[in-house]
Design a protein around this motif. Structure first.
Motif, PDB file in Angstrom:
ATOM      1  N   GLY A  12       2.698   4.206  -1.561  1.00  0.00           N
ATOM      2  CA  GLY A  12       2.585   4.922  -2.825  1.00  0.00           C
ATOM      3  C   GLY A  12       3.898   5.543  -3.258  1.00  0.00           C
ATOM      4  O   GLY A  12       4.977   5.163  -2.795  1.00  0.00           O
ATOM      5  N   ASP A  13       3.780   6.518  -4.132  1.00  0.00           N
ATOM      6  CA  ASP A  13       4.945   7.204  -4.687  1.00  0.00           C
ATOM      7  C   ASP A  13       5.698   7.999  -3.621  1.00  0.00           C
ATOM      8  O   ASP A  13       5.129   8.408  -2.603  1.00  0.00           O
ATOM      9  CB  ASP A  13       4.509   8.168  -5.797  1.00  0.00           C
ATOM     10  CG  ASP A  13       3.962   7.453  -7.013  1.00  0.00           C
ATOM     11  OD1 ASP A  13       4.312   6.278  -7.219  1.00  0.00           O
ATOM     12  OD2 ASP A  13       3.175   8.065  -7.762  1.00  0.00           O
TER      13      ASP A  13
ATOM     14  N   THR B  56       0.251   7.172   0.219  1.00  0.00           N
ATOM     15  CA  THR B  56      -0.374   5.871   0.412  1.00  0.00           C
ATOM     16  C   THR B  56      -1.278   5.566  -0.775  1.00  0.00           C
ATOM     17  O   THR B  56      -1.794   6.478  -1.418  1.00  0.00           O
ATOM     18  CB  THR B  56      -1.177   5.807   1.723  1.00  0.00           C
ATOM     19  OG1 THR B  56      -1.693   4.486   1.884  1.00  0.00           O
ATOM     20  CG2 THR B  56      -2.327   6.798   1.749  1.00  0.00           C
ATOM     21  N   LYS B  57      -1.458   4.294  -1.044  1.00  0.00           N
ATOM     22  CA  LYS B  57      -2.380   3.864  -2.097  1.00  0.00           C
ATOM     23  C   LYS B  57      -3.769   3.583  -1.534  1.00  0.00           C
ATOM     24  O   LYS B  57      -4.709   3.369  -2.293  1.00  0.00           O
ATOM     25  CB  LYS B  57      -1.854   2.597  -2.777  1.00  0.00           C
ATOM     26  CG  LYS B  57      -0.590   2.815  -3.566  1.00  0.00           C
ATOM     27  CD  LYS B  57      -0.155   1.505  -4.196  1.00  0.00           C
ATOM     28  CE  LYS B  57       1.151   1.625  -4.938  1.00  0.00           C
ATOM     29  NZ  LYS B  57       1.582   0.326  -5.472  1.00  0.00           N
ATOM     30  N   LYS B  58      -3.893   3.559  -0.190  1.00  0.00           N
ATOM     31  CA  LYS B  58      -5.192   3.281   0.435  1.00  0.00           C
ATOM     32  C   LYS B  58      -6.203   4.339   0.020  1.00  0.00           C
ATOM     33  O   LYS B  58      -5.862   5.509  -0.157  1.00  0.00           O
ATOM     34  CB  LYS B  58      -5.094   3.325   1.959  1.00  0.00           C
ATOM     35  CG  LYS B  58      -4.248   2.262   2.560  1.00  0.00           C
ATOM     36  CD  LYS B  58      -4.285   2.318   4.075  1.00  0.00           C
ATOM     37  CE  LYS B  58      -3.716   3.603   4.615  1.00  0.00           C
ATOM     38  NZ  LYS B  58      -3.517   3.579   6.064  1.00  0.00           N
TER      39      LYS B  58
ATOM     40  N   CYS C  15      -8.502  -1.146   0.233  1.00  0.00           N
ATOM     41  CA  CYS C  15      -7.367  -1.557  -0.588  1.00  0.00           C
ATOM     42  C   CYS C  15      -7.745  -1.352  -2.053  1.00  0.00           C
ATOM     43  O   CYS C  15      -8.804  -1.812  -2.493  1.00  0.00           O
ATOM     44  CB  CYS C  15      -7.048  -3.038  -0.330  1.00  0.00           C
ATOM     45  SG  CYS C  15      -5.776  -3.705  -1.432  1.00  0.00           S
ATOM     46  N   PRO C  16      -6.909  -0.683  -2.836  1.00  0.00           N
ATOM     47  CA  PRO C  16      -7.229  -0.472  -4.245  1.00  0.00           C
ATOM     48  C   PRO C  16      -7.119  -1.734  -5.094  1.00  0.00           C
ATOM     49  O   PRO C  16      -7.651  -1.798  -6.186  1.00  0.00           O
ATOM     50  CB  PRO C  16      -6.211   0.576  -4.686  1.00  0.00           C
ATOM     51  CG  PRO C  16      -5.055   0.368  -3.777  1.00  0.00           C
ATOM     52  CD  PRO C  16      -5.640  -0.058  -2.460  1.00  0.00           C
ATOM     53  N   ASP C  17      -6.431  -2.764  -4.567  1.00  0.00           N
ATOM     54  CA  ASP C  17      -6.252  -3.998  -5.330  1.00  0.00           C
ATOM     55  C   ASP C  17      -7.422  -4.964  -5.159  1.00  0.00           C
ATOM     56  O   ASP C  17      -7.985  -5.442  -6.142  1.00  0.00           O
ATOM     57  CB  ASP C  17      -4.947  -4.682  -4.941  1.00  0.00           C
ATOM     58  CG  ASP C  17      -3.723  -3.916  -5.410  1.00  0.00           C
ATOM     59  OD1 ASP C  17      -3.870  -2.871  -6.070  1.00  0.00           O
ATOM     60  OD2 ASP C  17      -2.606  -4.365  -5.114  1.00  0.00           O
TER      61      ASP C  17
ATOM     62  N   LEU D 217       0.810  -1.220   0.000  1.00  0.00           N
ATOM     63  CA  LEU D 217       0.000   0.000   0.000  1.00  0.00           C
ATOM     64  C   LEU D 217       0.844   1.270   0.000  1.00  0.00           C
ATOM     65  O   LEU D 217       0.308   2.365   0.088  1.00  0.00           O
ATOM     66  CB  LEU D 217      -0.959   0.004   1.201  1.00  0.00           C
ATOM     67  CG  LEU D 217      -1.979  -1.133   1.205  1.00  0.00           C
ATOM     68  CD1 LEU D 217      -2.767  -1.125   2.511  1.00  0.00           C
ATOM     69  CD2 LEU D 217      -2.908  -1.057   0.011  1.00  0.00           C
TER      70      LEU D 217
END
Length: 65
Positions: free
Chosen positions: A20-21, A37-39, A55-57, A18
């Motif tokens: 991110g960049d 974060t990717k959350k 979760c984006p996945d 999770l």
């Protein structure tokens, strides 16, 4: 200057990363972290804060601690 958290975390359901960049170094202090974060956050107008994460996945949702 204090050492910042690298935001390394994983989805407890599917194990997806999770983190991110990378946040540009000159702005990291303002975010209190080294990475985004990717959350996905779900906020409540009544509580005026994020109350759940997703979760984006795998799209698993959990309550904010």
């Amino acid at each position: 200057m204090r050492k910042l958290n690298d935001s390394k975390e994983y989805c407890s359901y599917c194990g997806a990363d999770l983190q991110g960049d990378l946040i540009p170094e000159e702005k990291q202090y303002h975010y209190g972290s080294t990475h985004f974060t990717k959350k996905i956050g779900f906020s409540s107008i009544e509580e005026d804060r994020i109350v759940k994460w997703q979760c984006p996945d795998c799209e698993w949702k959990w309550e904010r601690e």
